[in-house]
Design an enzyme around this catalytic site. Structure first.
Site, short mmCIF file in Angstrom:
data_model
loop_
_atom_site.label_atom_id
_atom_site.label_comp_id
_atom_site.label_asym_id
_atom_site.label_seq_id
_atom_site.Cartn_x
_atom_site.Cartn_y
_atom_site.Cartn_z
N TYR A 1 71.03 75.83 79.45
CA TYR A 1 72.08 75.95 78.43
C TYR A 1 71.82 75.07 77.21
O TYR A 1 70.93 74.24 77.19
CB TYR A 1 73.47 75.74 79.01
N GLU A 2 72.63 75.31 76.17
CA GLU A 2 72.46 74.69 74.84
C GLU A 2 71.08 74.99 74.25
O GLU A 2 70.49 74.18 73.55
CB GLU A 2 72.69 73.17 74.90
N GLY A 3 70.59 76.18 74.53
CA GLY A 3 69.27 76.59 74.06
C GLY A 3 68.24 76.32 75.13
O GLY A 3 67.98 75.17 75.48
N ARG B 1 72.69 69.10 72.36
CA ARG B 1 71.33 69.16 72.91
C ARG B 1 70.85 67.77 73.33
O ARG B 1 70.20 67.62 74.36
CB ARG B 1 70.40 69.81 71.90
#
Length: 587
Positions: free
Chosen positions: A436-438, A296
């Site tokens: 992406y990645e949350g 992140r």
């Protein structure tokens, strides 16, 4: 079209004059010989690689894209050779653990290299970035045997890594995943299932690809507590370390995407692929979040890198493009950089990227303190600050990066919409970093719902106190007092709002209504703090173009961007009622 210019001068200014990098490193065991001079020389060489090798591949790679033929993935022309050159030059192991062959340099240098990689070629930067995330999980949670087998070649970059988490019915809610892992009887497991959106799932660089796969054991309970993490390589590794037979995994298809076309994003089929447990059974999310938190921060830096590159191109174009007359009507046509609206777009991008770089360095310094400081309490506090800032860096940097890319494209007018100028690629590439990645909404919910309440709010209050004390200690010319006063006022609003949110408790509807606005508010105040610090240092000797720019940008940020905090405060205080009032059938 102007080429990418690595921001080495700005990096040197931030390290040497704003953050006292030499003294910070001297206090950390193992980093005593690391200083600004060394860091600058490393960044100069890294910048050359990015500008001379990677950026020329960016647009051609986007246009060619990746291909899947007869089960084999092919990356665009030049990418495989560039990756091999990257590894041979030692860039893969820059911050890697020396025990496994890494160079062991500070996280600060790694984050700054990641920014330049993202500016030059976002698709390429994902290969080493995802590998490093997988290394983090293995290093913290895997057995010694797995570490010895996989980490040396992953840290060097000879082998790459991929994270296989998402399924078609299990994205953010990983508790819904269905991939299974059956014990084989020799300590390994046979993994069966399909994963989607797997960046770097396969490539044509040679070597191995180490997949970290979330799956369920046969007796696992439903939900997230039943998830385990497994290491499953593309090629099984023999006892002597050489590559053996191909594992039972395959690429079902390549995702057709809006951007990052030179990055193979795969649908992966695991048809009894052999894997080994990483960490404890049922604790897969614990191991995964070690990897995800690192990723992140990395994705936030991608937003910063795209914003920097797009703004650079827009500035160069605005200096050359002749259009319209001067403000007094006496000259024309004039470079469009003379027009106020164009200047506002360029200054917005520059003020956000330079403050973002400062916050990235500050956060990375906290990571190095958390990992190495001899005092346990200092490590604990630094670790808490990194946890607090991780969703801010990920979401704010990528939101700002996308906004800068769009505004930079706007500077080009109609040419910005045409592929050959490269600006529309920045817009397309930047968009994924918000997802992406949350997703950034999830990051904002993490900040409001999990990070603010940490230690009953003590971590957030500690950060605010640090910022307030830092601002109070700054000294500069009278013209900067207005900037400092504006930031202190915004900080006071943020502190009051934070206390009010903490007092409301864990109401998910109210948290959801306020989260994205709150995160932006938090980021703007943090940027304002660092603009005061940068301006203070610049004002001491404002004779260079860089320092003159710092003073002008600090004033611009305080006057034009920081006031957003007033409207954000009002919007958050409006609560969730108006958001939830309309019946779903009436949308």
């Amino acid at each position: 079209m102007a080429g990418y210019i690595p921001p080495v001068d700005d990096i040197s200014f931030l390290l040497g004059e704003v953050f006292d990098f030499d003294a910070q490193m001297a206090a950390l065991p193992g980093f005593e010989e690391v200083n600004t001079e060394l860091a600058t020389s490393v960044m100069e060489e890294g910048g050359k690689f990015c500008a001379e090798i990677l950026e020329p591949l960016n647009r051609p790679g986007d246009e060619e894209g990746c291909k899947l033929e007869n089960g084999l993935v092919t990356t665009p022309k030049g990418i495989a050779d560039a990756y091999k050159a990257f590894v041979e030059a030692g860039w893969g192991g820059l911050s890697g653990d020396p025990e496994f062959g890494g160079q062991g340099l500070p996280r600060v240098l790694q984050i700054l290299l990641d920014e330049m990689l993202s500016s030059a070629n976002l698709s390429f930067g994902l290969f080493p970035g995802l590998t490093r995330g997988a290394v983090e999980a293995i290093a913290h949670h895997a057995s010694d045997e797995l570490k010895q087998t996989y980490l040396p070649k992953m840290i060097s970059g000879e082998w790459t890594g991929a994270m296989a988490l998402t399924e078609s019915s299990a994205g953010t809610d990983l508790g819904l995943l269905t991939t299974r892992a059956e014990p084989v009887g020799d300590g390994s497991y046979a993994i069966k299932g399909t994963k989607i959106f797997i960046s770097s799932g396969d490539q044509d660089f040679g070597g191995n690809i180490v997949h970290l796969v979330l799956a369920r054991l046969p007796d696992a309970p439903k939900g997230v507590k039943g998830i385990s993490l497994f290491l499953s390589p593309k090629f099984l590794v023999r006892e002597d370390g050489s590559l053996g037979e191909r594992n039972r995994m395959s690429v079902g298809s390549l995702e057709h995407k809006m951007g990052i076309h030179a990055q193979p994003t795969c649908v992966m089929n695991y048809d009894g692929a052999i894997g080994w447990l990483v960490g404890e059974p049922g604790r897969g999310l614990n191991a995964m979040f070690t990897m995800m938190n690192a990723e992140r921060l990395f994705v936030g830096i991608q937003g910063l890198g795209i914003g920097e590159a797009a703004n650079q191109k827009a500035v160069a174009y605005a200096r050359e493009r002749l259009q319209g007359r001067s403000a007094d009507g006496a000259r024309g046509p004039v470079p469009i950089i003379e027009h106020a609206d164009v200047r506002k777009m360029l200054l917005t991008g520059r003020s956000l990227t330079e403050a973002g770089r400062a916050l990235a360095i500050w956060t990375a310094l906290q990571m190095d303190i958390a990992a190495r400081h001899p005092d346990a309490e200092a490590r604990r506090k630094a670790d808490g600050l990194v946890a607090l800032l991780t969703p801010v860096v990920k979401a704010a940097f990528t939101d700002f990066g996308f906004e800068i890319a769009v505004q930079s494209q706007q500077v080009f007018g109609g040419h910005g919409y045409i592929r050959e100028w490269g600006m529309e690629q920045y817009v397309r590439d930047a968009r994924i970093a918000q997802i992406y990645e949350g997703t950034n909404g999830v990051q904002a919910m993490d900040l409001v719902g999990r990070k603010l309440p940490m230690e009953n709010g003590a971590v957030a209050r500690g950060f605010f106190a640090l910022v307030r004390n830092d601002l109070s200690a700054t000294k500069g010319p009278a013209e900067l007092e207005t900037v400092k006063t504006s930031v202190l006022e915004a900080l006071a609003r943020l502190e009051k709002l934070t206390e009010d949110l903490l007092a409301k408790g864990a109401d998910p509807v109210e948290a959801g209504a306020s989260a994205t606005d709150y995160l932006r508010f938090f980021a703007l105040v943090s940027f304002g703090w660092l603009w005061v610090r940068m301006a203070e240092e610049a004002s001491a000797d404002a004779t260079t173009p860089l320092k003159q720019r710092k003073l002008a940008l600090a004033r611009f940020f305080a006057a034009r961007l920081l006031p957003q905090t007033v409207s954000l405060d009002a919007a958050i205080r409006a609560g969730a009622a108006d958001i939830m009032a309309l019946d779903a059938d009436l949308f």
